[in-house]
Scaffold this motif. Sequence first.
Motif, PDB file in Angstrom:
ATOM      1  N   HIS A 115      -9.144   3.505   6.527  1.00  0.00           N
ATOM      2  CA  HIS A 115      -7.771   4.013   6.561  1.00  0.00           C
ATOM      3  C   HIS A 115      -6.779   2.869   6.793  1.00  0.00           C
ATOM      4  CE1 HIS A 115      -4.622   7.005   7.074  1.00  0.00           C
ATOM      5  NE2 HIS A 115      -4.244   6.381   8.173  1.00  0.00           N
ATOM      6  N   ALA A 116      -7.112   1.979   7.735  1.00  0.00           N
ATOM      7  CA  ALA A 116      -6.251   0.822   7.993  1.00  0.00           C
ATOM      8  C   ALA A 116      -6.193  -0.083   6.771  1.00  0.00           C
ATOM      9  CB  ALA A 116      -6.754   0.057   9.211  1.00  0.00           C
ATOM     10  N   MET A 117      -7.313  -0.187   6.077  1.00  0.00           N
ATOM     11  CA  MET A 117      -7.350  -1.031   4.881  1.00  0.00           C
ATOM     12  C   MET A 117      -6.432  -0.477   3.791  1.00  0.00           C
ATOM     13  SD  MET A 117     -10.659  -1.798   2.465  1.00  0.00           S
ATOM     14  CE  MET A 117     -10.666  -0.076   1.908  1.00  0.00           C
ATOM     15  N   ARG A 118      -6.472   0.839   3.574  1.00  0.00           N
ATOM     16  CA  ARG A 118      -5.636   1.435   2.528  1.00  0.00           C
ATOM     17  C   ARG A 118      -4.157   1.407   2.925  1.00  0.00           C
ATOM     18  NH1 ARG A 118      -8.476   3.457  -1.550  1.00  0.00           N
ATOM     19  NH2 ARG A 118      -6.565   4.353  -2.433  1.00  0.00           N
ATOM     20  N   ASP A 119      -3.880   1.547   4.224  1.00  0.00           N
ATOM     21  CA  ASP A 119      -2.494   1.437   4.678  1.00  0.00           C
ATOM     22  C   ASP A 119      -1.936   0.051   4.368  1.00  0.00           C
ATOM     23  OD1 ASP A 119      -2.431   4.000   5.559  1.00  0.00           O
ATOM     24  OD2 ASP A 119      -2.734   3.538   7.672  1.00  0.00           O
ATOM     25  N   ARG A 120      -2.747  -0.979   4.617  1.00  0.00           N
ATOM     26  CA  ARG A 120      -2.289  -2.341   4.339  1.00  0.00           C
ATOM     27  C   ARG A 120      -2.130  -2.565   2.843  1.00  0.00           C
ATOM     28  NH1 ARG A 120       0.638  -5.548   7.041  1.00  0.00           N
ATOM     29  NH2 ARG A 120      -0.443  -4.585   8.810  1.00  0.00           N
ATOM     30  N   ALA A 121      -3.025  -1.991   2.046  1.00  0.00           N
ATOM     31  CA  ALA A 121      -2.887  -2.099   0.587  1.00  0.00           C
ATOM     32  C   ALA A 121      -1.616  -1.418   0.101  1.00  0.00           C
ATOM     33  CB  ALA A 121      -4.114  -1.490  -0.095  1.00  0.00           C
ATOM     34  N   GLN A 122      -1.260  -0.318   0.761  1.00  0.00           N
ATOM     35  CA  GLN A 122      -0.009   0.370   0.405  1.00  0.00           C
ATOM     36  C   GLN A 122       1.192  -0.504   0.746  1.00  0.00           C
ATOM     37  OE1 GLN A 122       0.272   3.458  -1.036  1.00  0.00           O
ATOM     38  NE2 GLN A 122       2.458   3.126  -1.172  1.00  0.00           N
ATOM     39  N   VAL A 123       1.152  -1.172   1.900  1.00  0.00           N
ATOM     40  CA  VAL A 123       2.244  -2.059   2.298  1.00  0.00           C
ATOM     41  C   VAL A 123       2.385  -3.218   1.318  1.00  0.00           C
ATOM     42  CG1 VAL A 123       3.032  -3.647   4.093  1.00  0.00           C
ATOM     43  CG2 VAL A 123       2.083  -1.427   4.736  1.00  0.00           C
ATOM     44  N   PHE A 124       1.256  -3.781   0.899  1.00  0.00           N
ATOM     45  CA  PHE A 124       1.287  -4.902  -0.033  1.00  0.00           C
ATOM     46  C   PHE A 124       1.618  -4.481  -1.456  1.00  0.00           C
ATOM     47  CE2 PHE A 124      -1.982  -7.224   2.844  1.00  0.00           C
ATOM     48  CZ  PHE A 124      -0.952  -7.672   3.649  1.00  0.00           C
ATOM     49  N   GLY A 125       1.560  -3.187  -1.748  1.00  0.00           N
ATOM     50  CA  GLY A 125       1.841  -2.707  -3.099  1.00  0.00           C
ATOM     51  C   GLY A 125       0.671  -2.867  -4.045  1.00  0.00           C
ATOM     52  N   TYR A 126      -0.560  -2.806  -3.506  1.00  0.00           N
ATOM     53  CA  TYR A 126      -1.749  -3.015  -4.331  1.00  0.00           C
ATOM     54  C   TYR A 126      -2.324  -1.716  -4.883  1.00  0.00           C
ATOM     55  CZ  TYR A 126      -1.843  -7.723  -2.296  1.00  0.00           C
ATOM     56  OH  TYR A 126      -1.516  -8.993  -1.901  1.00  0.00           O
ATOM     57  N   LEU A 127      -1.970  -0.576  -4.319  1.00  0.00           N
ATOM     58  CA  LEU A 127      -2.570   0.685  -4.757  1.00  0.00           C
ATOM     59  C   LEU A 127      -2.018   1.078  -6.114  1.00  0.00           C
ATOM     60  CD1 LEU A 127      -2.670   2.849  -1.506  1.00  0.00           C
ATOM     61  CD2 LEU A 127      -4.550   1.671  -2.624  1.00  0.00           C
ATOM     62  N   ALA A 128      -2.898   1.485  -7.002  1.00  0.00           N
ATOM     63  CA  ALA A 128      -2.462   1.946  -8.321  1.00  0.00           C
ATOM     64  C   ALA A 128      -1.857   3.333  -8.190  1.00  0.00           C
ATOM     65  CB  ALA A 128      -3.655   1.976  -9.278  1.00  0.00           C
ATOM     66  N   GLU A 129      -0.824   3.601  -8.958  1.00  0.00           N
ATOM     67  CA  GLU A 129      -0.185   4.914  -8.938  1.00  0.00           C
ATOM     68  C   GLU A 129      -1.117   5.934  -9.574  1.00  0.00           C
ATOM     69  OE1 GLU A 129       3.583   4.876 -10.706  1.00  0.00           O
ATOM     70  OE2 GLU A 129       4.455   3.439  -9.305  1.00  0.00           O
ATOM     71  N   ARG A 130      -1.241   7.081  -8.911  1.00  0.00           N
ATOM     72  CA  ARG A 130      -2.084   8.137  -9.465  1.00  0.00           C
ATOM     73  C   ARG A 130      -1.329   8.853 -10.581  1.00  0.00           C
ATOM     74  NH1 ARG A 130      -4.618  10.937  -3.985  1.00  0.00           N
ATOM     75  NH2 ARG A 130      -5.703   9.078  -3.241  1.00  0.00           N
ATOM     76  N   PRO A 131      -2.005   9.138 -11.697  1.00  0.00           N
ATOM     77  CA  PRO A 131      -1.311   9.831 -12.795  1.00  0.00           C
ATOM     78  C   PRO A 131      -0.883  11.222 -12.366  1.00  0.00           C
ATOM     79  CG  PRO A 131      -3.686   9.763 -13.186  1.00  0.00           C
ATOM     80  CD  PRO A 131      -3.423   8.890 -11.992  1.00  0.00           C
TER      81      PRO A 131
END
Length: 281
Positions: A115-131
């Motif tokens: 969860h902490a890892m995905r939160d940081r990825a969200q902050v960095f803008g690394y998560l792909a947008e879901r269709p």
Amino acid sequence: MTHPGNGRVVFTPERCAALKEDWQAGVSAAAIMERLNTMPCDYPVASPQAVQDKARVLGLKRPEGWALAHKKTAAPRTWTNERRELLRKLINLIPDADLLERLNALPGPAVRNAHAMRDRAQVFGYLAERPRKSGPHQGTWTDLRISFLRQNYGRIRPAELLVALQAMPGPAIASIKTVRSAAVRLGIKSAGLVRETPPPRRAAITATPAPEPEPEPQPLTPEEQEAAVASAWARKHARAMELFGQGKSAEAVSINIKVPLREACRLLGEYRNQAAQRKAA
């Protein structure tokens, strides 16, 4: 220093002198706070941030080379450049558990959980947008159901259509309204071959004779009008005396009996005169 909100003097001249001495010597803000709180004062220094804010207000400077030395002795960062690069490349490609294991294998403090890892990825803008899903819920409206709806919408009764759709594989369909909503979003037009049975019409209500109009009130004579005004004022006067007896102010009485404040003050003087007369008697 006087606190702008409550007027408390936190940074006395003695504390300011000690702050200047330690700050320019390179002492940490936490250690400075501990020293300042041992000095006589009615109020403590709340936090190291308060020390830093006061040093900034006083224009104090750290010794030359302090920033570089402080950076070398600071705690290591969790998200190093190497970890950020690995996160950017793999966050959308491999399962979270595998990526978390690879991140924690690199030097640095451990990443707590996925969860902490995905939160940081969200902050960095690394998560792909879901269709985004268009149209009805894709899990409920399977190809089989959509095909059946296109062929039979408006050809069989809505209740029968709902039963047939619910018998097909997939999550339950809540109501006929859900079917209609799906047809609209899918662009399916009704064949118009069946219609719902309209509800039975309500029987006509027999008209009842209108009641006879009440006679119009007769206007009051001047004598009756004066009597009505005098009676209303007598009630207000008695109420005012009662409220003054309870210790109410002229403003409260003015609001209660709905008279101007000047009139309420006059009634208060009248009440006091009556009270003085009763006391003298």
